[in-house]
Write an enzyme that holds these catalytic residues in place. Structure first.
Site, PDB file in Angstrom:
ATOM      1  N   SER A  30      -6.782  -6.003  12.501  1.00  0.00           N
ATOM      2  CA  SER A  30      -8.180  -5.735  12.136  1.00  0.00           C
ATOM      3  C   SER A  30      -9.014  -6.984  12.402  1.00  0.00           C
ATOM      4  O   SER A  30      -8.680  -8.055  11.899  1.00  0.00           O
ATOM      5  CB  SER A  30      -8.297  -5.412  10.650  1.00  0.00           C
ATOM      6  N   GLU A  63     -12.439 -10.790   9.793  1.00  0.00           N
ATOM      7  CA  GLU A  63     -11.210 -11.106   9.067  1.00  0.00           C
ATOM      8  C   GLU A  63     -10.420 -12.176   9.822  1.00  0.00           C
ATOM      9  O   GLU A  63      -9.722 -12.999   9.227  1.00  0.00           O
ATOM     10  CB  GLU A  63     -10.354  -9.834   8.940  1.00  0.00           C
ATOM     11  N   ARG A  72      -7.889  -9.942   1.083  1.00  0.00           N
ATOM     12  CA  ARG A  72      -7.725 -10.798   2.282  1.00  0.00           C
ATOM     13  C   ARG A  72      -8.215 -12.231   2.046  1.00  0.00           C
ATOM     14  O   ARG A  72      -8.624 -12.923   2.981  1.00  0.00           O
ATOM     15  CB  ARG A  72      -8.470 -10.212   3.486  1.00  0.00           C
TER      16      ARG A  72
HETATM   17  N1  EPU Z   1     -11.345   5.118  10.935  1.00  0.00           N
HETATM   18  C1  EPU Z   1     -12.199   5.711  11.824  1.00  0.00           C
HETATM   19  N2  EPU Z   1     -12.274   5.209  13.082  1.00  0.00           N
HETATM   20  C2  EPU Z   1     -11.512   4.177  13.497  1.00  0.00           C
HETATM   21  C3  EPU Z   1     -10.637   3.573  12.592  1.00  0.00           C
HETATM   22  C4  EPU Z   1     -10.559   4.046  11.301  1.00  0.00           C
HETATM   23  O1  EPU Z   1     -12.908   6.649  11.492  1.00  0.00           O
HETATM   24  O2  EPU Z   1     -11.623   3.812  14.666  1.00  0.00           O
HETATM   25  C5  EPU Z   1     -11.209   5.672   9.591  1.00  0.00           C
HETATM   26  C6  EPU Z   1      -9.873   6.400   9.458  1.00  0.00           C
HETATM   27  O3  EPU Z   1      -9.973   7.704   9.851  1.00  0.00           O
HETATM   28  C7  EPU Z   1      -9.582   6.263   8.007  1.00  0.00           C
HETATM   29  C8  EPU Z   1     -10.234   4.954   7.609  1.00  0.00           C
HETATM   30  O4  EPU Z   1     -11.143   4.628   8.650  1.00  0.00           O
HETATM   31  O5  EPU Z   1     -10.214   7.294   7.289  1.00  0.00           O
HETATM   32  C9  EPU Z   1      -9.230   3.850   7.410  1.00  0.00           C
HETATM   33  O6  EPU Z   1      -8.491   3.612   8.581  1.00  0.00           O
HETATM   34  P1  EPU Z   1      -7.005   3.007   8.537  1.00  0.00           P
HETATM   35  O7  EPU Z   1      -6.145   3.800   7.641  1.00  0.00           O
HETATM   36  O8  EPU Z   1      -6.565   2.839   9.951  1.00  0.00           O
HETATM   37  O9  EPU Z   1      -7.155   1.624   7.824  1.00  0.00           O
HETATM   38  P2  EPU Z   1      -8.268   0.480   7.924  1.00  0.00           P
HETATM   39  O10 EPU Z   1      -9.062   0.476   6.678  1.00  0.00           O
HETATM   40  O11 EPU Z   1      -9.001   0.577   9.202  1.00  0.00           O
HETATM   41  C10 EPU Z   1      -6.799  -1.332   6.735  1.00  0.00           C
HETATM   42  C11 EPU Z   1      -6.345  -2.729   6.984  1.00  0.00           C
HETATM   43  C12 EPU Z   1      -5.191  -2.739   7.977  1.00  0.00           C
HETATM   44  C13 EPU Z   1      -4.060  -1.901   7.415  1.00  0.00           C
HETATM   45  C14 EPU Z   1      -4.591  -0.476   7.166  1.00  0.00           C
HETATM   46  C15 EPU Z   1      -3.574   0.419   6.524  1.00  0.00           C
HETATM   47  C16 EPU Z   1      -8.284  -4.152   6.674  1.00  0.00           C
HETATM   48  C17 EPU Z   1      -9.358  -4.954   7.333  1.00  0.00           C
HETATM   49  N3  EPU Z   1      -7.452  -3.522   7.506  1.00  0.00           N
HETATM   50  O12 EPU Z   1      -7.338  -0.839   7.969  1.00  0.00           O
HETATM   51  O13 EPU Z   1      -4.738  -4.068   8.103  1.00  0.00           O
HETATM   52  O14 EPU Z   1      -2.964  -1.863   8.310  1.00  0.00           O
HETATM   53  O15 EPU Z   1      -5.721  -0.541   6.274  1.00  0.00           O
HETATM   54  O16 EPU Z   1      -3.463   0.102   5.172  1.00  0.00           O
HETATM   55  O17 EPU Z   1      -8.217  -4.114   5.448  1.00  0.00           O
HETATM   56  C18 EPU Z   1      -5.014  -6.059   9.370  1.00  0.00           C
HETATM   57  O18 EPU Z   1      -5.446  -6.573   8.332  1.00  0.00           O
HETATM   58  O19 EPU Z   1      -4.921  -6.699  10.449  1.00  0.00           O
HETATM   59  C19 EPU Z   1      -4.636  -4.664   9.344  1.00  0.00           C
HETATM   60  C20 EPU Z   1      -4.248  -4.016  10.449  1.00  0.00           C
END
Ligand code: EPU
Length: 338
Positions: free
Chosen positions: A238, A334, A164
């Protein structure tokens, strides 16, 4: 200059949907518009904010400077062996470009379906989702240097990409305006289906040999189920980055929190899921005044209707504080705070 206006509301130019006013506002439809705009030396020295879809910012005050809204359009491509160099103007909507690539059978962007924002923002943020980061398909970008009025091309190495991050958010912040971006895609897809949610959704749909269109549809469905649609609930995706910590610190945390969600992140580094950390602190789905976190994804802060930028910012401070107290991890935003 017909495209330069004064005292313009930015409410419809940020996906959080918060109110703020730009002192000066220019809509750019071509590179020539940029040259003409910055020929006025009085504008060159104003604080500058470049806007695409406004999908990664939070306005906490009016902007007492020049907002440049990149709204130039155009998509074209060149074939290069069995690869394709796909180029788009900065003002194209990112997902329109993904759809164009998928419809033409050009592979590489399908995992990035439905990310809000514009083409011009994609290298600035080094956007990423579902196992693919932009830098893996980035070829080059063309940008306007404000100080000299010259255009130049940035190669991938020159963009200094990391998670990012790019040179445009760091050393060169405020110095260049990206006008178009080229991506190197493939005619023979190498699909990225390792992400658990993609695998689950493919098997639910009984798809064993997915096409890039299948992947695009599956990713879009996952996003729609997890993330709020900014056209109905203001948000900027995010709000925080996923923190990257040392393996030593991770081991200490894991001994106390055995379920901690984590991913390898290069040698001796571990990436944690900020959404998990925030949820563990009890914030998931919390509503506070006009703001809160999204019910299906605690990493996303939302505007329930009439939130001010300051209200959202103050709420994000509370989250940072409680994650710090519980996990000794300092979350970084972010979203760009203006
Ligand atoms: N999780 C929780 N609780 C929550 C949210 C997530 O326990 O409320 C856990 C999920 O169960 C999972 C892990 O966290 O095990 C990851 O969650 P998720 O797959 O939703 O992805 P993320 O790491 O929260 C990142 C990116 C997103 C992108 C997703 C999918 C960042 C900051 N965010 O989110 O990007 O869509 O992966 O690849 O890196 C963005 O940048 O605006 C964005 C939405």
């Amino acid at each position: 200059m017909s495209f330069l206006r004064e005292h313009v509301s930015l409410k419809n130019h940020n996906t959080f949907g918060v109110q703020a006013v730009a002192r000066w506002f220019a809509e750019i439809q071509s590179e020539a518009d940029l040259t003409e705009l910055f020929a006025d030396s009085k504008l060159q020295h104003l604080p500058l904010l470049v806007l695409g879809g406004g999908s990664n910012m939070l306005f906490t005050k009016n902007f007492d400077g020049l907002v440049v809204w990149m709204n130039n359009k155009g998509i074209w491509y060149d074939l290069d062996g069995d690869e394709v160099v796909l180029t788009a103007a900065a003002g194209e909507v990112w997902n329109d470009l993904v759809n164009y690539a998928v419809d033409h059978g050009f592979a590489g962007m399908e995992n990035l379906s439905l990310i809000p924002g514009t083409v011009g923002a994609s290298p600035v943020q080094n956007i990423g989702a579902y196992g693919v980061e932009l830098d893996t398909i980035f070829e080059s970008c063309r940008a306007f240097e404000i100080k000299t009025g010259q255009f130049r091309t940035f190669t991938k190495t020159e963009c200094g990409f990391s998670y990012r991050e790019s040179i445009f958010k760091q050393e060169l912040k405020g110095q260049y305006i990206i006008t178009q971006v080229s991506y190197r895609l493939k005619e023979h897809p190498e699909l990225h289906t390792s992400y658990g949610a993609i695998r689950d959704e493919l098997s639910r749909r009984q798809i064993t040999q997915p096409s890039i269109k299948d992947i695009s549809e599956v990713v879009s469905a996952i996003r729609v189920s997890k993330l709020p649609d900014p056209s109905t609930i203001g948000n900027a995706g995010s709000f925080f980055k996923n923190p990257i910590i040392s393996i030593d610190k991770f081991r200490q945390l894991q001994s106390v929190f055995p379920d901690i969600v984590h991913y390898p992140a290069g040698p001796d580094k571990i990436k944690l899921a900020a959404g998990w950390l925030i949820e563990q602190c009890g914030w998931k789905g919390k509503v506070k005044g006009q703001t809160g976190t999204w019910k299906n994804q605690a990493l996303v802060l939302v505007n329930h209707g009439y939130a001010t930028g300051n209200e959202v910012f103050a709420f994000s401070e509370e989250i940072i504080q409680s994650v710090l107290e519980r996990f000794q991890i300092s979350l970084e935003r972010e979203v760009n705070i203006i």
